[in-house]
Write a protein that holds these residues in place. Structure first.
Motif, PDB file in Angstrom:
ATOM      1  N   ARG A  76       0.529  -1.414  -0.193  1.00  0.00           N
ATOM      2  CA  ARG A  76      -0.088   0.213  -0.142  1.00  0.00           C
ATOM      3  C   ARG A  76       0.891   0.988  -0.100  1.00  0.00           C
ATOM      4  NH1 ARG A  76      -3.194   2.702   4.318  1.00  0.00           N
ATOM      5  NH2 ARG A  76      -1.110   1.329   5.744  1.00  0.00           N
ATOM      6  N   ILE A  77       0.590   2.189  -0.787  1.00  0.00           N
ATOM      7  CA  ILE A  77       1.035   3.728  -0.514  1.00  0.00           C
ATOM      8  C   ILE A  77       0.209   5.128  -0.814  1.00  0.00           C
ATOM      9  CG2 ILE A  77       2.794   4.891  -2.209  1.00  0.00           C
ATOM     10  CD1 ILE A  77       3.575   2.560  -3.959  1.00  0.00           C
ATOM     11  N   ASP A  78       0.666   5.556   0.496  1.00  0.00           N
ATOM     12  CA  ASP A  78      -0.081   6.719   0.183  1.00  0.00           C
ATOM     13  C   ASP A  78       0.600   8.182   0.984  1.00  0.00           C
ATOM     14  OD1 ASP A  78       0.477   6.933   3.044  1.00  0.00           O
ATOM     15  OD2 ASP A  78      -1.743   6.140   3.630  1.00  0.00           O
ATOM     16  N   ILE A  87       7.624   1.432   5.622  1.00  0.00           N
ATOM     17  CA  ILE A  87       8.827   3.191   5.454  1.00  0.00           C
ATOM     18  C   ILE A  87       7.887   4.301   4.773  1.00  0.00           C
ATOM     19  CG2 ILE A  87       8.847   2.087   2.869  1.00  0.00           C
ATOM     20  CD1 ILE A  87      12.390   2.858   2.598  1.00  0.00           C
ATOM     21  N   ALA A  88       8.462   5.438   5.614  1.00  0.00           N
ATOM     22  CA  ALA A  88       8.073   6.522   5.099  1.00  0.00           C
ATOM     23  C   ALA A  88       9.402   7.162   4.041  1.00  0.00           C
ATOM     24  CB  ALA A  88       7.796   7.432   6.711  1.00  0.00           C
ATOM     25  N   PHE A  89       8.872   8.091   3.633  1.00  0.00           N
ATOM     26  CA  PHE A  89       9.818   8.605   2.245  1.00  0.00           C
ATOM     27  C   PHE A  89       9.507  10.748   2.280  1.00  0.00           C
ATOM     28  CE2 PHE A  89       9.987   4.606  -0.042  1.00  0.00           C
ATOM     29  CZ  PHE A  89      10.979   4.670  -0.113  1.00  0.00           C
ATOM     30  N   ARG A  92       5.193   5.398   2.426  1.00  0.00           N
ATOM     31  CA  ARG A  92       4.297   6.904   2.642  1.00  0.00           C
ATOM     32  C   ARG A  92       4.689   7.541   2.734  1.00  0.00           C
ATOM     33  NH1 ARG A  92       0.580   8.316   7.748  1.00  0.00           N
ATOM     34  NH2 ARG A  92       1.044  10.638   7.676  1.00  0.00           N
ATOM     35  N   PHE A  93       4.624   8.608   1.713  1.00  0.00           N
ATOM     36  CA  PHE A  93       4.785   9.952   1.166  1.00  0.00           C
ATOM     37  C   PHE A  93       5.007  11.260   2.405  1.00  0.00           C
ATOM     38  CE2 PHE A  93       4.574   7.508  -2.691  1.00  0.00           C
ATOM     39  CZ  PHE A  93       6.287   7.844  -2.871  1.00  0.00           C
ATOM     40  N   GLU A  94       5.642  11.324   3.529  1.00  0.00           N
ATOM     41  CA  GLU A  94       5.463  12.624   4.869  1.00  0.00           C
ATOM     42  C   GLU A  94       5.705  14.029   3.679  1.00  0.00           C
ATOM     43  OE1 GLU A  94       3.385  13.569   8.237  1.00  0.00           O
ATOM     44  OE2 GLU A  94       3.227  11.196   6.338  1.00  0.00           O
ATOM     45  N   LEU A  95       5.225  14.405   3.680  1.00  0.00           N
ATOM     46  CA  LEU A  95       5.068  15.835   2.803  1.00  0.00           C
ATOM     47  C   LEU A  95       4.897  17.090   3.512  1.00  0.00           C
ATOM     48  CD1 LEU A  95       3.832  14.717  -0.209  1.00  0.00           C
ATOM     49  CD2 LEU A  95       6.148  14.749   0.546  1.00  0.00           C
ATOM     50  N   PHE A  96       5.917  18.027   3.460  1.00  0.00           N
ATOM     51  CA  PHE A  96       5.964  19.703   4.445  1.00  0.00           C
ATOM     52  C   PHE A  96       5.671  20.462   4.082  1.00  0.00           C
ATOM     53  CE2 PHE A  96       9.330  18.908   0.774  1.00  0.00           C
ATOM     54  CZ  PHE A  96       8.957  20.265  -0.091  1.00  0.00           C
ATOM     55  N   ASN A  97       4.851  20.169   3.276  1.00  0.00           N
ATOM     56  CA  ASN A  97       3.311  21.314   2.172  1.00  0.00           C
ATOM     57  C   ASN A  97       2.335  20.723   1.979  1.00  0.00           C
ATOM     58  OD1 ASN A  97       4.199  22.025  -0.085  1.00  0.00           O
ATOM     59  ND2 ASN A  97       6.146  22.985   0.400  1.00  0.00           N
ATOM     60  N   ALA A  98       1.818  21.704   1.694  1.00  0.00           N
ATOM     61  CA  ALA A  98      -0.368  21.530   0.829  1.00  0.00           C
ATOM     62  C   ALA A  98       0.556  21.192  -0.193  1.00  0.00           C
ATOM     63  CB  ALA A  98      -0.599  22.350   0.865  1.00  0.00           C
ATOM     64  N   LEU A 104       1.868  17.586  -1.013  1.00  0.00           N
ATOM     65  CA  LEU A 104       1.156  16.683  -1.217  1.00  0.00           C
ATOM     66  C   LEU A 104       0.045  16.209  -2.034  1.00  0.00           C
ATOM     67  CD1 LEU A 104      -0.585  14.671   0.569  1.00  0.00           C
ATOM     68  CD2 LEU A 104      -1.640  16.308   1.719  1.00  0.00           C
ATOM     69  N   ASP A 105      -0.554  17.814  -2.796  1.00  0.00           N
ATOM     70  CA  ASP A 105      -0.872  17.659  -4.102  1.00  0.00           C
ATOM     71  C   ASP A 105      -0.618  17.525  -4.916  1.00  0.00           C
ATOM     72  OD1 ASP A 105      -3.610  18.740  -5.486  1.00  0.00           O
ATOM     73  OD2 ASP A 105      -2.024  20.122  -6.248  1.00  0.00           O
ATOM     74  N   ALA A 106       0.777  17.645  -5.101  1.00  0.00           N
ATOM     75  CA  ALA A 106       1.434  16.785  -6.412  1.00  0.00           C
ATOM     76  C   ALA A 106       1.830  15.035  -6.447  1.00  0.00           C
ATOM     77  CB  ALA A 106       3.174  17.515  -6.354  1.00  0.00           C
ATOM     78  N   PHE A 107       1.966  14.889  -4.728  1.00  0.00           N
ATOM     79  CA  PHE A 107       2.498  13.104  -4.813  1.00  0.00           C
ATOM     80  C   PHE A 107       0.716  12.987  -4.785  1.00  0.00           C
ATOM     81  CE2 PHE A 107       5.909  14.349  -3.670  1.00  0.00           C
ATOM     82  CZ  PHE A 107       6.967  13.034  -3.445  1.00  0.00           C
ATOM     83  N   GLN A 108      -0.591  13.505  -4.027  1.00  0.00           N
ATOM     84  CA  GLN A 108      -1.886  13.107  -4.282  1.00  0.00           C
ATOM     85  C   GLN A 108      -2.163  13.110  -5.970  1.00  0.00           C
ATOM     86  OE1 GLN A 108      -3.746  15.316  -1.605  1.00  0.00           O
ATOM     87  NE2 GLN A 108      -3.907  14.212  -1.111  1.00  0.00           N
TER      88      GLN A 108
END
Length: 182
Positions: A2-4, A115-117, A164-170, A173-177
């Motif tokens: 699973r990737i989120d 794992i978190a990136f 999981r991609f843990e992201l620093f700004n909106a 997050l939008d780009a990864f989503q």
């Protein structure tokens, strides 16, 4: 697997591995690197100095990865990888993909299941976050097809089951989503 993706602080995650967007010196820095070093405590710096002294005296090369304990983090390990620096002319997407793939390999060798990136190279190293997201998600999907379907002798899956991609700004997050939805 699973990737989120989520918005938050990678240093607070309860996963087996957090990936550090390190510099080649492995001695801390700004952004994610500085945050991980600060949260993990001084023993992380000691461990990184040992890695430099014994395995990478000239620094960790771009696209390679190495693990240390996570010390004061909730994670068990930190996998350090050096992303390509767009500003220094390191613009080959394969160099960036290697960061994600070698980090996955190191994590599996540790026995990690989660794992978190961060968005490697999307901060101070100047890569466009949309490009980072596309390459990162594509790399993990390729990994999933190539390895996550393998089964051990007892029938259980080998390797990472959650990324999981843990992201620093909106914006990140939008780009990864968007990349995950494609």
């Amino acid at each position: 697997m699973r990737i989120d993706a989520a918005l938050g602080d990678i240093t607070e995650l309860d996963v087996d591995v957090v990936v550090n967007a390190a510099n080649s010196a492995l001695l801390g820095g700004g952004g994610v690197d500085g945050a991980i070093h600060a949260a993990a405590g001084p023993k992380l710096l000691e461990a990184c100095r040992e890695v430099r002294a014994t395995r990478y005296p000239d620094g960790l090369p771009v696209g390679e990865a190495v693990a240390t304990d996570a010390f004061d983090l909730r994670a068990r390990w930190v996998v350090h990888t050096v992303g390509p620096n767009w500003h220094a002319g390191e613009r080959d997407p394969a160099m960036l993909a290697a960061c994600f793939l070698t980090s996955m390999e190191v994590a599996v060798d540790l026995g990690a299941r989660s794992i978190a990136f961060p968005a490697i190279s999307a901060g101070a190293y100047g890569w466009d976050v949309d490009e980072v997201a596309r390459i990162a998600v594509g790399s993990l999907r390729a990994w999933k097809v190539g390895t996550a379907q393998d089964r051990g002798p007892d029938g259980t899956p080998n390797g990472i089951t959650y990324a999981r991609f843990e992201l620093f700004n909106a914006r990140a997050l939008d780009a990864f989503q968007r990349a995950l939805a494609a």
